[in-house]
Design an enzyme around this catalytic site. Structure first.
Site, short mmCIF file in Angstrom:
data_model
loop_
_atom_site.label_atom_id
_atom_site.label_comp_id
_atom_site.label_asym_id
_atom_site.label_seq_id
_atom_site.Cartn_x
_atom_site.Cartn_y
_atom_site.Cartn_z
N ILE A 84 0.89 -1.17 0.00
CA ILE A 84 0.00 0.00 0.00
C ILE A 84 0.92 1.20 0.00
O ILE A 84 1.84 1.31 0.81
CB ILE A 84 -0.96 -0.01 1.22
CG1 ILE A 84 -1.84 1.25 1.22
CG2 ILE A 84 -0.23 -0.18 2.53
CD1 ILE A 84 -2.93 1.24 2.30
N SER A 85 0.70 2.11 -0.95
CA SER A 85 1.64 3.19 -1.18
C SER A 85 1.71 4.16 0.00
O SER A 85 0.78 4.30 0.79
CB SER A 85 1.24 3.98 -2.43
OG SER A 85 1.38 3.19 -3.59
N GLN A 86 2.84 4.84 0.09
CA GLN A 86 3.05 5.92 1.05
C GLN A 86 1.94 6.95 0.91
O GLN A 86 1.60 7.36 -0.21
CB GLN A 86 4.40 6.55 0.77
CG GLN A 86 4.74 7.76 1.60
CD GLN A 86 6.01 8.43 1.09
OE1 GLN A 86 6.64 7.97 0.14
NE2 GLN A 86 6.39 9.53 1.75
#
Length: 227
Positions: A60-62
């Site tokens: 899950i992206s920053q």
């Protein structure tokens, strides 16, 4: 105030300090509970500004990258948006607060099923998701006002550009080696380097703008075998 709410407030303040100015984007991130999209062992880190692992070897992206990419899309509430790479579903959930409808494609059935459960739990009924090959886009629903790619392609995916409306915008991470002309005199990128790129489709062709260095999992053709 519980720990999650405090973490969310601190995250929004951090995003503002890092230059995220679009109030609609900040509001969408504030309204989506990121802890819902991460595994229990990582929930305490849900509002820290870094990527976290999810199932199937994905991430899950920053939050900053989610906010930045969303801001660069310039989404309005009447738009139809295509997302390549559903993952946990977090980016699609943020987009769902900003546009008319989100279409999202994921190559892992496991990830898609989990994401769809989260969409249902959060009453996000303007998201349509399917298992498929993201490199092919979603031609049956094209053209799109906006397209976002959450995995790094070796080159700008022409198939996806072709599914944009004229005036539409695509934001995607691209291998840096594909962006530097050999005769440009620019420093040669290292293998694995990526740049976030914004493409605008025009009547004459496309306008391209390089934004910032990023690190995403690779965009892979086909549908994954279940792990």
């Amino acid at each position: 105030m519980d720990e999650a709410e405090q973490g969310k407030i601190e995250l929004i303040m951090s995003l503002r300090r890092q230059g995220i100015r679009d109030k609609r984007v900040l509001s969408a991130i504030e309204r989506i509970p990121r802890e819902t999209f991460v595994a229990g062992t990582f929930r305490k880190q849900a509002y820290e500004d870094h990527a976290l692992p999810i199932e199937c070897g994905q991430t899950i992206s920053q939050p900053y990258i989610v906010a930045y990419m969303t801001e660069q899309l310039k989404v309005t509430d009447r738009m139809k948006v295509l997302e390549i790479g559903t993952g946990s579903g977090y980016q699609a959930a943020v987009l769902a607060k900003l546009c008319r409808r989100v279409y999202t494609i994921e190559r892992y059935r496991t990830l898609l099923k989990d994401a769809e459960k989260r969409f249902e739990e959060l009453h996000l009924h303007n998201i349509t998701a399917k298992v498929g090959d993201g490199t092919k886009g979603w031609p049956e629903q094209a053209p799109f006002d906006r397209i976002i790619v959450t995995a790094a392609a070796p080159t700008v995916p022409q198939t996806l550009v072709d599914q944009l409306k004229v005036g539409g915008i695509l934001v995607a991470p691209i291998a840096a080696t594909a962006l530097v002309r050999p005769d440009s005199g620019a420093p040669k990128p290292m293998p694995g380097d990526q740049r976030l790129v914004r493409i605008e489709r025009t009547e004459e062709g496309v306008k391209r703008e390089e934004l910032l260095p990023v690190r995403f999992v690779p965009l892979v053709e086909g549908v994954a075998k279940e792990s």
